[in-house]
Structure formats: C-alpha cells, structure tokens
Design a protein around this motif. Structure first.
Motif, short mmCIF file in Angstrom:
data_model
loop_
_atom_site.label_atom_id
_atom_site.label_comp_id
_atom_site.label_asym_id
_atom_site.label_seq_id
_atom_site.Cartn_x
_atom_site.Cartn_y
_atom_site.Cartn_z
N ILE A 10 -3.23 16.09 18.95
CA ILE A 10 -3.35 17.97 18.67
C ILE A 10 -4.38 18.64 19.78
O ILE A 10 -4.66 18.91 20.02
N THR A 11 -5.62 17.36 20.49
CA THR A 11 -6.75 18.53 21.35
C THR A 11 -7.06 17.09 22.01
O THR A 11 -7.72 18.40 23.39
N GLY A 12 -7.52 16.22 22.20
CA GLY A 12 -7.77 15.23 23.48
C GLY A 12 -9.39 15.61 23.75
O GLY A 12 -10.17 16.56 22.79
N ASN A 13 -9.35 15.02 25.04
CA ASN A 13 -10.86 15.30 25.31
C ASN A 13 -11.38 15.69 26.69
O ASN A 13 -11.91 15.85 27.26
N ILE A 14 -9.43 16.09 27.56
CA ILE A 14 -9.52 16.37 29.08
C ILE A 14 -9.28 17.83 28.99
O ILE A 14 -8.87 18.08 30.29
N THR A 15 -8.58 18.59 27.37
CA THR A 15 -8.15 19.86 27.99
C THR A 15 -9.33 20.29 27.48
O THR A 15 -10.24 19.89 26.62
N LEU A 16 -9.59 21.71 28.28
CA LEU A 16 -10.44 22.39 27.80
C LEU A 16 -10.89 23.93 27.24
O LEU A 16 -9.32 23.83 27.52
N PRO A 17 -10.92 24.09 26.50
CA PRO A 17 -10.72 25.28 25.72
C PRO A 17 -10.55 26.48 26.65
O PRO A 17 -9.91 27.71 26.13
N VAL A 18 -10.64 26.52 27.71
CA VAL A 18 -10.87 27.80 29.21
C VAL A 18 -9.20 27.86 28.82
O VAL A 18 -8.38 28.62 29.70
N GLN A 19 -8.97 26.45 29.44
CA GLN A 19 -7.03 26.26 29.57
C GLN A 19 -6.54 26.92 28.46
O GLN A 19 -4.60 27.87 29.13
N THR A 20 -7.13 27.20 27.44
CA THR A 20 -6.11 27.95 26.46
C THR A 20 -6.87 28.18 24.57
O THR A 20 -7.58 28.01 24.48
N ILE A 233 4.01 9.18 27.24
CA ILE A 233 3.56 10.25 27.54
C ILE A 233 4.00 10.77 29.46
O ILE A 233 3.90 10.36 30.09
N GLY A 234 3.95 11.90 28.88
CA GLY A 234 4.79 13.37 30.58
C GLY A 234 3.00 13.57 30.34
O GLY A 234 4.08 14.63 29.81
N ALA A 235 2.33 13.39 30.92
CA ALA A 235 1.32 14.59 31.11
C ALA A 235 1.94 15.92 31.65
O ALA A 235 2.14 15.64 33.36
N GLY A 236 2.12 17.19 31.93
CA GLY A 236 1.89 17.82 32.27
C GLY A 236 3.54 18.93 31.52
O GLY A 236 4.49 18.34 31.39
N TYR A 237 3.98 19.71 32.07
CA TYR A 237 4.88 20.91 31.93
C TYR A 237 5.50 20.50 33.19
O TYR A 237 5.60 21.37 34.01
N GLY A 257 1.74 16.72 22.49
CA GLY A 257 0.65 17.93 22.21
C GLY A 257 -0.82 17.97 23.09
O GLY A 257 -0.08 18.27 24.78
N MET A 258 -1.25 19.02 23.20
CA MET A 258 -2.07 19.18 23.76
C MET A 258 -3.06 18.88 24.24
O MET A 258 -4.34 19.43 25.22
N GLU A 259 -2.99 17.86 24.09
CA GLU A 259 -3.60 16.47 25.24
C GLU A 259 -4.10 16.62 26.37
O GLU A 259 -4.12 16.57 27.40
N ASP A 260 -1.66 16.86 26.28
CA ASP A 260 -1.42 15.98 27.44
C ASP A 260 -0.86 17.99 28.51
O ASP A 260 -0.25 17.49 29.61
N ASN A 261 -0.55 18.02 27.15
CA ASN A 261 0.43 19.37 27.57
C ASN A 261 0.31 21.15 27.00
O ASN A 261 0.39 20.27 25.72
N ILE A 262 0.05 21.77 28.26
CA ILE A 262 -0.21 23.10 27.19
C ILE A 262 1.23 23.77 27.07
O ILE A 262 0.49 25.29 26.23
N PHE A 263 2.27 23.95 27.23
CA PHE A 263 3.51 24.91 27.71
C PHE A 263 4.41 24.27 26.60
O PHE A 263 4.72 23.53 26.18
N VAL A 264 4.98 25.31 25.91
CA VAL A 264 6.13 25.51 25.53
C VAL A 264 7.29 25.47 26.13
O VAL A 264 8.55 24.40 25.96
N GLU A 265 6.83 26.60 26.62
CA GLU A 265 8.29 26.85 28.02
C GLU A 265 7.42 26.62 29.33
O GLU A 265 6.23 27.57 29.42
N LYS A 266 8.05 27.34 30.22
CA LYS A 266 7.44 27.22 31.60
C LYS A 266 6.63 28.61 31.32
O LYS A 266 7.24 29.90 31.06
N GLY A 267 5.56 28.44 31.73
CA GLY A 267 4.54 29.98 31.77
C GLY A 267 3.94 29.99 30.39
O GLY A 267 3.54 31.57 30.05
N VAL A 268 4.25 29.15 29.31
CA VAL A 268 4.44 29.97 27.75
C VAL A 268 3.34 28.88 27.52
O VAL A 268 3.62 27.82 27.00
#
Ligand code: KMH
Ligand code: ZN
Length: 311
Positions: A10-20, A233-237, A257-268
């Motif tokens: 859900i949130t992880g500890n390596i995804t930063l608030p600045v990223q999304t 887990i494949g980290a990133g999009y 999940g957002m711990e690993d990747n924040i994009f649902v589509e390229k750039g989205v």
C-alpha cells in the motif's frame, strides 16, 4: 494452477511523498486504500506504517496496530506486516511488530544488500519536496546496507515461530535462495515456504523475464516445486505488470502497489492501489486465471487465520 494471489503493497517505506500526491500516508489513508485494494481483488495487503505527523516510515507498533485493526474491521483481507523497516532501524526494532500484533503473515528479508533509491534524490528540486526528511532519506540510501545477516535471520525465524506468523521470504537475488537453502538444511527454516521474488530494486536482481525464470528454476532445483509457493514483484513501470503477467502464466502469484510502482499506465499515476490491482485482475481474467479470495489464499499459504492475530 492455483488461483492467483494478488498482494497490494500500500505505501512502503521507499516511495516518497514527493513522487505522487496519491500515496497513502496517515493510518486512516492506509486503511482506506488497503480496503479499496482488497475490494478490487487483493487477497493480501502488505503494510508499512508512517508517522502520522511527518509521513516518515516508522516501526512504532501502535501505528501498525491502528492500521491492522482498522483494516480487519472492514475487510477479510490478509494483513502482511513488514519487518523491513527502514534505513535508520535495527533488525530488532524492525521485528518488534511481530510479537506485538502476531500477524498471520510478515515479510522476511533473506539477505543483506545495498538497498538504494539514491537516484530519486536527484530527480526533484528542493522546493518540490513535501517533507524536510525526504531528500536526505533518499540520498542516504547510497550508503545504506539493508542488514539481514544469518544472525539476524535466525533471531527473526524464532520470533516468527513464537508468534505463529508465516514468513513471506523476500528474495532480492539468486544468492538469497541459497541462504534459505542453507537454513533449510540446518532445519532452521521448514517447508512449505512462501517466496516473494523482489526484482528491480537497485542493489538487487533486475526486473526481467530471464531473472524470474532463473530464480524459479533455482528454487525448483533447491527446494522442489512442491515445497514452495512463489510470487513476484517487478519494481517500477512497466515491470510491475510485465512480471505479474509472467507469474500469471507460470503459476506464480503477483504483488503490485505503490511501494513498488506508482504508474497504472505510462506516465499516468495511479490514484489508488486499487487501480493497480484492477489492472492485474483484468490481465489475469483475460488469461483465464481466477483470482484467489483472502480465504483461498490463506489455504494456499497455510496461514493460521485472522481469529488468531493480536489486534
Ligand atoms: N525497507 C526496505 C529496505 C519489507 O517490507 O520487508 C525493504 C522492505 C522490505 O521494505
Ligand atoms: Zn515492504
């Protein structure tokens, strides 16, 4: 093939608030988004806690208790608690959440690596950061050794056994399978095991088909396919969805999940972890593989059940 177990981190500890702007930060946001992910098809939610005021990752058991109890009140989903902690925490601090909550499932990191997100620190301007800790936190991982020595691992095995918590063994490289194998031979770790192949982390193995196949073949050779269940887990999009698709086809399971990747589509950006889960549900259904409910996942993984947790 078993039905597909989808884990949402859900949130992880390596995804930063600045990223999304959509990253769940407060306990209530984490609870709400975990329930959304579960309703979308996740059988398990992987949980990290963050300080309610600063959004900085924490191992404070009270925060985990609030989150786990909040999810349990609204959903049957499996709550998998992290023991990964973060850069400034000792292995003992990281483990304290297990005796406190006695969860059904907790992550268990199988080796020491230079787990790094330092390139992210160069991506943003100072004024973009939402919290004062973010930039130094990311930059500091350049020299961060994510410590999981054999000594640490032996202690954590004991803590997990004492609390009847199943391990989700996180394997960041092929050598980590050999670490498990060593401990299996010493009768420290017992079959059947639940493996999470973590790919695409700087400091660990790459997120590509060849590496997943290599890890699966190595696990088959070392453990025998009847003695483990695996997820990837494949980290990133787009690695998250490419490797989830591979796992769907190969009989493995998938974590998004957002711990690993924040994009649902390229750039989205995804707006909720549920967007990521829904995409994997769609892919899996197209490929003819059904999705496991939390209770079906409990059976596949051999969990003790949510009536035996301490929250
Ligand atoms: N904090 C990372 C270094 C886990 O949740 O178990 C590793 C991590 C793994 O987050
Ligand atoms: Zn984690």
């Amino acid at each position: 093939m078993d039905k597909l177990i989808i884990t949402a981190a859900i949130t992880g500890n390596i995804t930063l608030p600045v990223q999304t702007p959509h990253l769940p930060l407060t306990p209530q946001q984490i609870i709400d988004d975990a329930v959304r992910a579960a309703n979308a098809g996740a059988a398990s939610v992987h949980i990290h806690g963050r300080d309610p005021k600063t959004a900085r990752p924490t191992t404070e058991p009270a925060v985990y208790r609030e989150i786990a109890a909040g999810i349990k009140a609204r959903s049957n989903v499996i709550v998998c608690v992290t023991t990964g902690g973060t850069a400034d925490m000792t292995p003992a601090q990281r483990a304290q959440v297990v005796p406190a909550l006695k969860p059904e499932l907790a992550t268990f990191n199988m080796g020491s690596i230079n787990f790094s997100i330092h390139p992210i620190a160069d991506r943003y301007k100072d004024e973009d950061y939402k919290y004062p800790w973010e930039k130094d936190f990311a930059a500091g991982t350049k020299d961060f050794i994510f410590r999981n020595t054999f000594g640490d691992i032996e202690k954590l095995v004991q803590i997990m056994a004492e609390n009847n918590t199943k391990s989700e063994f996180e394997v960041y490289d092929v050598g980590h399978l050999y670490n498990i194998n060593f401990l299996v031979r010493r009768k420290v770790i017992k079959f059947p095991i639940w493996l999470q192949f973590v790919t695409g982390i700087l400091g660990g193995i790459g997120a590509n088909i060849e590496e997943v196949v290599h890890m699966k073949q190595t696990a088959d050779r070392l453990f025998g396919s009847e003695n483990y269940v695996w997820s990837v887990i494949g980290a990133g999009y787009p690695a998250e969805f490419n490797l989830a698709t591979l796992a769907i086809m190969m009989g493995g399971h998938a974590r998004v999940g957002m711990e690993d990747n924040i994009f649902v589509e390229k750039g989205v950006l995804c707006k909720s972890n549920a967007d990521l889960v829904e995409k994997v549900v769609r892919i899996s259904k197209e490929l003819g593989r059904e999705i496991a409910t939390p209770d079906e996942a409990r059976k596949i993984l051999g969990l003790k059940g949510r009536d035996k947790v301490n929250y």
